[in-house]
Design an enzyme around this catalytic site. Structure first.
Site, PDB file in Angstrom:
ATOM      1  N   GLY A 138       0.851  -1.183   0.000  1.00 31.61           N
ATOM      2  CA  GLY A 138       0.000   0.000   0.000  1.00 31.61           C
ATOM      3  C   GLY A 138       0.880   1.224   0.000  1.00 31.61           C
ATOM      4  O   GLY A 138       1.937   1.222   0.622  1.00 31.61           O
ATOM      5  N   GLY A 170       0.852   5.783  -0.474  1.00 27.74           N
ATOM      6  CA  GLY A 170       0.445   7.092  -0.939  1.00 27.74           C
ATOM      7  C   GLY A 170      -1.000   7.500  -0.759  1.00 27.74           C
ATOM      8  O   GLY A 170      -1.353   8.618  -1.083  1.00 27.74           O
ATOM      9  N   ASP A 186     -10.209   5.143  14.092  1.00 29.16           N
ATOM     10  CA  ASP A 186     -10.256   4.982  12.638  1.00 29.16           C
ATOM     11  C   ASP A 186     -10.692   3.572  12.264  1.00 29.16           C
ATOM     12  O   ASP A 186     -10.124   2.938  11.372  1.00 29.16           O
ATOM     13  CB  ASP A 186      -8.899   5.310  12.013  1.00 29.16           C
ATOM     14  CG  ASP A 186      -9.013   5.648  10.526  1.00 29.16           C
ATOM     15  OD1 ASP A 186     -10.130   5.974  10.066  1.00 29.16           O
ATOM     16  OD2 ASP A 186      -7.996   5.586   9.812  1.00 29.16           O
ATOM     17  N   LYS A 189     -12.532   0.852  10.459  1.00 23.03           N
ATOM     18  CA  LYS A 189     -13.154   0.694   9.148  1.00 23.03           C
ATOM     19  C   LYS A 189     -12.614  -0.581   8.517  1.00 23.03           C
ATOM     20  O   LYS A 189     -11.561  -1.095   8.937  1.00 23.03           O
ATOM     21  CB  LYS A 189     -12.864   1.898   8.251  1.00 23.03           C
ATOM     22  CG  LYS A 189     -11.385   2.175   8.000  1.00 23.03           C
ATOM     23  CD  LYS A 189     -11.201   3.427   7.146  1.00 23.03           C
ATOM     24  CE  LYS A 189      -9.721   3.744   6.925  1.00 23.03           C
ATOM     25  NZ  LYS A 189      -9.541   4.959   6.104  1.00 23.03           N
ATOM     26  N   ASN A 193      -8.887  -1.133   7.600  1.00 22.38           N
ATOM     27  CA  ASN A 193      -7.884  -1.237   8.661  1.00 22.38           C
ATOM     28  C   ASN A 193      -7.972  -2.546   9.430  1.00 22.38           C
ATOM     29  O   ASN A 193      -7.356  -2.687  10.482  1.00 22.38           O
ATOM     30  CB  ASN A 193      -8.032  -0.069   9.641  1.00 22.38           C
ATOM     31  CG  ASN A 193      -7.515   1.231   9.048  1.00 22.38           C
ATOM     32  OD1 ASN A 193      -6.802   1.221   8.053  1.00 22.38           O
ATOM     33  ND2 ASN A 193      -7.890   2.346   9.652  1.00 22.38           N
ATOM     34  N   ASP A 238      -2.846  -0.007  11.469  1.00 21.09           N
ATOM     35  CA  ASP A 238      -2.875   1.444  11.256  1.00 21.09           C
ATOM     36  C   ASP A 238      -3.389   2.189  12.486  1.00 21.09           C
ATOM     37  O   ASP A 238      -4.560   2.562  12.572  1.00 21.09           O
ATOM     38  CB  ASP A 238      -3.710   1.806  10.032  1.00 21.09           C
ATOM     39  CG  ASP A 238      -3.358   3.201   9.513  1.00 21.09           C
ATOM     40  OD1 ASP A 238      -2.743   3.971  10.274  1.00 21.09           O
ATOM     41  OD2 ASP A 238      -3.692   3.507   8.350  1.00 21.09           O
ATOM     42  N   THR A 276     -12.506   8.677   9.144  1.00 19.50           N
ATOM     43  CA  THR A 276     -13.040   8.531   7.794  1.00 19.50           C
ATOM     44  C   THR A 276     -14.510   8.912   7.825  1.00 19.50           C
ATOM     45  O   THR A 276     -15.235   8.471   8.721  1.00 19.50           O
ATOM     46  CB  THR A 276     -12.856   7.078   7.312  1.00 19.50           C
ATOM     47  OG1 THR A 276     -11.456   6.758   7.362  1.00 19.50           O
ATOM     48  CG2 THR A 276     -13.351   6.902   5.889  1.00 19.50           C
TER      49      THR A 276
END
Length: 404
Positions: A86, A88, A213, A215, A218, A231, A249
């Site tokens: 993963g 950017g 976070d 979701k 993750n 993460d 998010t």
């Protein structure tokens, strides 16, 4: 599904005048025993060396005694890049990358691979994420060893970048499986919601950490179909305090985050409710192509359930997604124990999940320990036009990176 992650640094914190009760919910003796087993395992993990101790065993830095590899002497050339996992697109560092790596030096098990999280110092500074990066490493060190959280093996740095070496989880993101199947059945949704619940319980009750976070992107799956939460860039130890940083998010943000009225641990229980809904329905309950409309729907808090959604699932989502955090299941008196006692989880044998006595409902196809096939293809990072870590920046910020 996810429209991206938002973050607005605002470091102000205040002591909360309204906090969850510290009195545990009076569940049956079996559930209490399970909770005690979890606490016992946590303390045993944190107090003794890992069985898979690496020759780089830490002896100097106190905060690294839980890691299986010492940061001393590690450098990027010690590893061989296998695949970029993963790059950017994450919330803080435009050149951040997760890459699968094979350690080439001083490792007896040649099949062992890691995921390396790379953060360019200049990007971290420009995006004002120094404190987030420090919080992430600190949190990962503290929670190392939990069965549903990715393990931090080591951290180190060089002149340009910060590195966090994590155990590689070959199953890939649960988001991929959800997208592929469109929705999960009730049994699968309950299984993964239960493991997430135990993870939140551990973060909140043992460490006072708000993850912030939660979701599908993750949540990874291991080879046996159990979750690994990854993460921790937005994770923060808040305890009974409130913080005012706008981060997360859009689809999963709690109303108090959007209102900027101060938020704490309750935001993770809201996100759990959103996830349960998404697992069963195939998309979050508050969804729109326009992020501002998503925020408006969240603040309104009007949940609409499809007629075929199980009643117990509707009920737990309704209780977890209370717009007033003081009324929210998980944050009200009884805390995580009350979530686990909900009828939606009636069939769950908690210690069987915690100790991996059963396999998950989704078993990833993994041909070997270094199999990266469950991750999408990503191009290498573009090194052009990257921020420069100047001598002035180094003089000012390098002491803040001394933890790595």
């Amino acid at each position: 599904m996810a429209t991206g992650t938002v973050e607005d640094s605002s470091p102000n914190e205040v002591q909360s005048g309204s906090v969850a009760s510290s009195i545990p919910f009076k569940t049956n003796s079996i559930r209490q025993g399970i909770h005690e087993k979890e606490r016992h395992l946590v303390h045993s993990i944190r107090s003794v060396p890992q069985k898979f101790a690496h020759p780089f065993l830490v002896t100097d830095r106190a905060d690294e005694k839980q890691l299986c590899i010492s940061s001393r002497g590690l450098e990027l050339n010690d590893f061989k890049l296998l695949k970029t996992l993963g790059t950017g697109q994450e919330h803080y560092a435009t050149s951040r990358a997760l890459v699968a790596l094979l350690p080439l030096k001083n490792q007896e098990d040649k099949t062992k691979v890691y995921a390396l999280k790379v953060l360019r110092k200049a990007d971290v500074i420009k995006l004002k994420q120094v404190e987030h990066v420090r919080n992430e490493r600190k949190t990962l060190v503290a929670v190392n060893g939990h069965p549903f959280i990715t393990n931090l093996a080591a951290s180190f740095s060089d002149d340009l970048s910060l590195y966090m070496l994590l155990d590689f989880c070959p199953g890939g993101e649960i988001f991929t499986y959800l997208r592929r199947s469109r929705r999960f059945n009730e049994e699968t949704s309950r299984f993964y919601a239960a493991e997430i619940t135990m993870t939140i319980e551990f973060l909140h009750d043992i460490h006072g950490v708000a993850y912030r976070d939660l979701k599908p992107e993750n949540i990874l799956l291991d080879a046996d179909g159990h979750i690994k939460l990854v993460d921790f860039g937005f994770a923060k130890q808040v305890g009974n305090r409130e913080t005012y940083t706008l981060c997360g998010t859009p689809e999963y943000l709690a109303p108090e985050v959007i209102h900027n009225s101060g938020h704490g641990l309750a935001v993770d229980w809201w996100a759990l409710g959103i996830l349960i809904y998404e697992f069963l329905v195939g998309q979050p309950p508050f969804w729109d192509q326009n992020p501002m409309r998503i925020y408006e729907q969240i603040v309104e808090g009007r949940l609409r359930f499809p007629p075929n959604m199980p009643p117990a699932a509707q009920n737990i989502v309704s209780l977890l997604c209370k717009t007033n955090p003081t009324e929210r299941l998980g944050y009200i008196s009884g805390g995580s124990g009350r979530v686990k006692a909900h009828p939606f989880f009636a069939e769950v044998v908690w210690d069987d999940l915690f100790y991996h006595r059963v396999k998950g409902p989704i078993i990833p196809r993994v041909s070997h320990p270094a199999d990266p096939s469950n991750f999408e293809e990503y191009p290498d990072s573009d090194v052009r036009n990257q921020n420069v870590y100047t001598d002035d920046l180094k003089k000012k910020y390098e002491p803040l990176f001394s933890d790595f």
